[in-house]
Design a protein around this motif. Structure first.
Motif, PDB file in Angstrom:
ATOM      1  N   UNK A 134      -0.549  15.113  14.492  1.00 50.97           N
ATOM      2  CA  UNK A 134       0.456  14.663  13.525  1.00 50.97           C
ATOM      3  C   UNK A 134       0.558  15.711  12.423  1.00 50.97           C
ATOM      4  N   UNK A 135       1.755  16.276  12.264  1.00 54.01           N
ATOM      5  CA  UNK A 135       1.918  17.352  11.284  1.00 54.01           C
ATOM      6  C   UNK A 135       2.793  16.935  10.108  1.00 54.01           C
ATOM      7  N   UNK A 136       3.461  15.797  10.236  1.00 49.99           N
ATOM      8  CA  UNK A 136       4.197  15.247   9.077  1.00 49.99           C
ATOM      9  C   UNK A 136       4.017  13.747   9.085  1.00 49.99           C
ATOM     10  N   UNK A 137       3.797  13.169   7.895  1.00 47.35           N
ATOM     11  CA  UNK A 137       3.780  11.711   7.818  1.00 47.35           C
ATOM     12  C   UNK A 137       4.377  11.228   6.515  1.00 47.35           C
ATOM     13  N   UNK A 138       4.845   9.994   6.552  1.00 52.32           N
ATOM     14  CA  UNK A 138       5.394   9.309   5.367  1.00 52.32           C
ATOM     15  C   UNK A 138       4.332   8.314   4.943  1.00 52.32           C
ATOM     16  N   UNK A 139       3.716   8.580   3.812  1.00 53.23           N
ATOM     17  CA  UNK A 139       2.455   7.918   3.485  1.00 53.23           C
ATOM     18  C   UNK A 139       2.576   7.031   2.250  1.00 53.23           C
ATOM     19  N   UNK A 140       2.072   5.811   2.385  1.00 51.06           N
ATOM     20  CA  UNK A 140       1.885   4.933   1.231  1.00 51.06           C
ATOM     21  C   UNK A 140       0.520   5.259   0.631  1.00 51.06           C
ATOM     22  N   UNK A 141       0.479   5.445  -0.694  1.00 47.88           N
ATOM     23  CA  UNK A 141      -0.796   5.586  -1.392  1.00 47.88           C
ATOM     24  C   UNK A 141      -1.140   4.204  -1.954  1.00 47.88           C
ATOM     25  N   UNK A 142      -1.942   4.106  -3.004  1.00 44.77           N
ATOM     26  CA  UNK A 142      -2.156   2.815  -3.648  1.00 44.77           C
ATOM     27  C   UNK A 142      -1.331   2.791  -4.924  1.00 44.77           C
ATOM     28  N   UNK A 143      -1.531   1.758  -5.716  1.00 40.16           N
ATOM     29  CA  UNK A 143      -0.803   1.643  -6.981  1.00 40.16           C
ATOM     30  C   UNK A 143      -1.257   2.722  -7.976  1.00 40.16           C
ATOM     31  N   UNK A 144      -2.459   3.257  -7.751  1.00 40.45           N
ATOM     32  CA  UNK A 144      -3.011   4.247  -8.685  1.00 40.45           C
ATOM     33  C   UNK A 144      -2.279   5.576  -8.532  1.00 40.45           C
ATOM     34  N   UNK A 145      -1.794   6.096  -9.667  1.00 41.30           N
ATOM     35  CA  UNK A 145      -1.095   7.377  -9.652  1.00 41.30           C
ATOM     36  C   UNK A 145      -1.946   8.484  -9.033  1.00 41.30           C
ATOM     37  N   UNK A 146      -3.241   8.471  -9.369  1.00 46.84           N
ATOM     38  CA  UNK A 146      -4.097   9.557  -8.862  1.00 46.84           C
ATOM     39  C   UNK A 146      -4.237   9.514  -7.345  1.00 46.84           C
TER      40      UNK A 146
END
Ligand code: GUN
Ligand code: ZN
Length: 440
Positions: A134-146
């Motif tokens: 996998x060379x590209x992904x659309x990623x959800x992080x968490x609510x934390x900006x960092x």
């Protein structure tokens, strides 16, 4: 990437697509070259064609890497829907979406207040992506900006083209996992200013779903997207029947689920809606009109008992919707795109269709790139495209090796890979022309 990178020529069988086989047929769109050369330089594909044409004229300084006839060189896989913070909780047993979010997801995402833990997980996540081609992904992080900062830093170090965003959630979530309309907006603005368009990175405005955002937060997300229309926008829709009923209760004045997003300016080109199993015809029509996409996440949909997404219905030639493929880790059960295609095949079977292998690999590469409007840069092997590549080993296990001896066509060989293959089939992954993973 230094502009003086020495060119590399990869030699072996190639599979790629020049268009959409669902729309225009395989004969016009699929390219299978049994002995090809792909020359990469300065992060891009400089030459591509049959070895008989390209090999004799290669300059002397080109390093040739011959992967042999049991390999398959493809554009790198594209994952259009995944949650990196859920890497530590894959395979958490029991129950359907809303209960699973409360019992496992939110408690796990709370741990990302810790930056060191966040970095460890981001590294593990990206390593697994590369191990799976996998060379590209659309990623959800968490609510934390960092969480977004750290993922972007790690992706930048690898030269990856990646879209990600901090999750927006201002209600119906645990204390410690909520932002406010204002902080969510401000933090997203700051992340966009810092990361969107920096190198190969893209920002995705990420309201988690209508269940955890107030109308005011959805409006703020819509305003952000209007200010930065070349960002992606990602959220969830119509994944689970109880979820759909809940959203109807929360937003009784809207015609349907998609209308909640649409009303707040959250439907259009570069929108990626996760799941979409239970969408009505009117919603599919609207997705078609606006150029928005659905991320089909079959391992997740089966794991959470959400349902079997009807790909043929979504792609109905009368109003085709863009569809990409998603692992949806950690409701999804595998980083392997081959394993994900295996489950996509089963989802199609439950809808009275049998997804062909040749169409499936399109979905995993150029189709997913087109879903997010990036098919002019990634998702296929052609001169000028970014040099993100995966090299599959078509005989990666004793059983696959044995089974391949019986295969009578290339289509059959491809299908065997997606039914029996996994991370062991990925022998090398190239990111912007550089070797980023090699199977040990
Ligand atoms: N809907 C809202 N949040 C989530 C999530 O984290 N995973 C899945 N599968 N569905 C969701
Ligand atoms: Zn998801």
């Amino acid at each position: 990437m230094s502009p003086t990178d020495r060119p590399i020529a990869l030699r072996g069988p190639v599979l790629t697509y020049t268009g959409d086989p669902f729309r225009d047929g395989l004969a016009r769109t699929m390219v299978h070259e049994p002995d090809a050369v792909v020359v990469v330089q300065d992060g891009h594909i400089a030459q591509f064609g049959p070895a008989t044409e390209i090999a004799p004229s290669l300059p002397a300084d080109v390093e040739v890497r011959d992967y042999g006839r049991n390999a398959l060189i493809s554009a790198g896989f594209v994952d259009t829907h995944v949650h990196f913070p859920q890497t530590p909780m894959i395979g958490s047993h029991g129950n359907q979406l809303l209960d699973w979010l409360d019992r496992y997801t939110f408690p796990t995402e709370l741990k990302f207040a810790d930056r060191a833990f966040t970095r460890e997980v981001a590294r593990t996540f990206l390593r697994e992506n590369l191990r799976n081609g996998i060379t590209t992904s659309c990623v959800y992080c968490t609510v934390h900006s960092h969480s977004a900062d750290i993922l972007f830093e790690e992706a930048e170090a690898l030269g990856l083209r990646l879209a990600a965003g901090k999750v927006l959630m201002d209600c119906r979530a645990p204390e410690g996992l909520m932002d406010t309309v204002q902080t969510g907006y401000d933090d997203s603005q700051a992340l966009i200013a810092k990361w969107h368009g920096r190198g190969r990175l893209l920002y995705a405005i990420t309201p988690r779903f209508a269940g955890t955002s107030s109308p005011a937060q959805l409006s703020a997300a819509g305003a952000l997207w209007r200010e930065h229309p070349d960002c992606l926008m990602q959220t969830h829709i119509a994944e689970n029947k109880a979820e759909v009923a809940w959203i109807r209760e929360l937003f009784p004045d809207h015609r349907h689920y998609l209308d909640v997003y649409d009303h707040h300016g959250l439907c259009g080109k570069r929108a990626v809606f996760g799941h979409g199993i239970w969408l009505e015809d009117g919603e599919l029509q609207r997705l078609h009109e606006t150029g928005a996409a659905i991320a089909h996440c079959p391992t997740s949909n089966f794991f959470l008992g959400s349902g079997a997404f009807d790909l043929s219905r979504a792609l109905d030639p009368k109003r085709p919707v863009r569809v990409g493929l998603g692992t949806d880790i950690g409701a999804g059960t595998s980083f392997s795109i081959l394993a994900t295609l295996n489950e996509a095949y089963k989802a199609s079977q439950l809808n009275g269709q049998a997804l062909s292998a040749e169409h499936a690999y399109y979905l995993a590469t150029r189709g997913s790139a087109a879903a997010i409007h990036l098919d002019d840069r990634i998702g296929s092997i052609a001169v000028g495209m970014e040099a993100d590549l995966v090299v599959l080993d078509m005989r990666s296990t004793p059983l696959i090796d044995f089974r391949m001896n019986q295969a009578e066509s290339f289509a059959e060989q491809l299908f065997v890979q997606m039914i029996l293959g996994d991370d062991r089939a990925v022998q090398a992954t190239y990111v912007a022309g550089r070797l980023a993973h090699i199977r040990t």
